[in-house]
Design a protein around this motif. Structure first.
Motif, PDB file in Angstrom:
ATOM      1  N   ILE A  52      14.574  84.930  50.108  1.00 56.29           N
ATOM      2  CA  ILE A  52      13.688  84.232  51.038  1.00 56.29           C
ATOM      3  C   ILE A  52      12.801  83.284  50.241  1.00 56.29           C
ATOM      4  N   GLU A  53      12.658  82.059  50.713  1.00 53.26           N
ATOM      5  CA  GLU A  53      11.817  81.094  50.008  1.00 53.26           C
ATOM      6  C   GLU A  53      11.095  80.215  51.018  1.00 53.26           C
ATOM      7  N   PRO A  54       9.982  79.605  50.613  1.00 49.40           N
ATOM      8  CA  PRO A  54       9.280  78.702  51.521  1.00 49.40           C
ATOM      9  C   PRO A  54      10.160  77.514  51.905  1.00 49.40           C
ATOM     10  N   ASP A  92       3.869  76.681  55.555  1.00 51.50           N
ATOM     11  CA  ASP A  92       3.885  78.140  55.413  1.00 51.50           C
ATOM     12  C   ASP A  92       4.963  78.814  56.263  1.00 51.50           C
ATOM     13  N   ARG A  93       6.122  78.176  56.366  1.00 48.99           N
ATOM     14  CA  ARG A  93       7.265  78.817  56.992  1.00 48.99           C
ATOM     15  C   ARG A  93       8.263  79.227  55.909  1.00 48.99           C
ATOM     16  N   ASP A  94       9.078  80.252  56.222  1.00 49.72           N
ATOM     17  CA  ASP A  94      10.090  80.736  55.289  1.00 49.72           C
ATOM     18  C   ASP A  94      11.484  80.283  55.710  1.00 49.72           C
ATOM     19  N   HIS A  95      12.396  80.332  54.747  1.00 46.14           N
ATOM     20  CA  HIS A  95      13.819  80.071  54.995  1.00 46.14           C
ATOM     21  C   HIS A  95      14.608  81.237  54.406  1.00 46.14           C
ATOM     22  N   GLY A  96      15.619  81.710  55.134  1.00 42.81           N
ATOM     23  CA  GLY A  96      16.405  82.831  54.634  1.00 42.81           C
ATOM     24  C   GLY A  96      17.707  82.986  55.385  1.00 42.81           C
ATOM     25  N   ASN A 125      10.341  81.617  64.385  1.00 37.77           N
ATOM     26  CA  ASN A 125      10.666  80.954  63.119  1.00 37.77           C
ATOM     27  C   ASN A 125       9.923  79.639  62.941  1.00 37.77           C
ATOM     28  N   SER A 131       6.790  85.808  59.230  1.00 38.08           N
ATOM     29  CA  SER A 131       8.178  85.469  58.945  1.00 38.08           C
ATOM     30  C   SER A 131       9.136  86.337  59.748  1.00 38.08           C
ATOM     31  N   ASP A 134      11.723  88.790  56.655  1.00 33.92           N
ATOM     32  CA  ASP A 134      11.371  89.806  55.661  1.00 33.92           C
ATOM     33  C   ASP A 134      11.166  91.208  56.228  1.00 33.92           C
TER      34      ASP A 134
END
Length: 240
Positions: A52-54, A92-96, A125, A131, A134
């Protein structure tokens, strides 16, 4: 008539495209006779579940752009979303990995709650602080909000094989139909619409598909080009 929509929860143009299509469908005279089915398409199928990354980090790495350029792209996407009445967080959103979400969406389809869950996943999302990548309990909570049973949702998420075949079959069909990215709309297996097209293009596609059952054709806008979409190499970045 059946409309199948291939999309990914991590795709901002899918989020926007769904809203535009639904506006066209609401104005379509035969809307009560249209079945909408959402199909799975992973933009990043090789990503590990715990990778998971920003979003901004992902954009700078994938596109080779500066953080300022990536942020500008997010601001422009937010404007596109706002035009459709959609909230959009630009920071401040995540990508995964989205595989488990797709599996859960197949479960929701069996329960008649697929569109409701997809809307909640998109909003979580793209518009909410917490998030979706996670914590499985976050997905369980969204499933409950969509009208699904919490224990049943946990059971799906705990079994990596639950609905996995259905997700892979959707992706295989997308490849066979020539989908190069998402969102990808197929109307009665007669017409294909690629990308987050304007509302009027979706309206024209619905009208054409309703009146003519033929081999798959492409319906595009006046400039005869695909609209903004997301593909395996990333999402198109709107320019200011």
């Amino acid at each position: 008539m059946r409309v199948e929509i291939w999309s990914d929860i991590a795709c901002p143009w899918c989020y926007v495209g769904k809203a535009r299509f639904e506006k066209a469908l609401a104005a379509f005279p035969h809307r009560d006779e249209v079945e909408v089915v959402h199909r799975s398409f992973e933009l990043d199928p090789g990503r590990a579940k715990d990778d998971i990354e920003p979003v901004l980090t992902m954009l700078t790495r994938k596109y080779g752009m500066s953080e300022e350029q990536a942020q500008a792209g997010e601001e422009n996407l937010a404007a596109q979303a706002a035009a459709e009445g959609l909230p959009y967080r630009t920071r401040d959103r995540d990508h995964g990995n989205t595989f488990d979400m797709h599996r859960l969406l197949h479960h929701a389809r069996e329960q008649g709650r697929q569109s409701e869950l997809l809307d909640l996943l998109y909003r979580a999302n793209f518009a909410e602080e917490r998030s979706v990548f996670d914590d499985d309990e976050r997905l369980v909570g969204l499933a409950v909000d969509a009208g699904l049973d919490a224990d049943a949702a946990r059971k799906v998420l705990a079994d990596p094989e639950a609905y996995a075949a259905e997700v892979r079959e959707d992706e295989r069909e997308a490849a066979q139909l020539g989908a190069r990215g998402v969102p990808f709309f197929v109307l009665d297996r007669s017409y294909g619409v690629s990308g987050a097209q304007p509302v009027e293009v979706f309206g024209r596609a619905l009208t054409q598909a309703w009146g003519d059952r033929t081999p798959l054709r492409s319906v595009v806008g006046d400039d005869d080009a695909d609209a903004a979409a997301c593909g395996p190499d990333g999402c198109e970045i709107p320019q200011g």
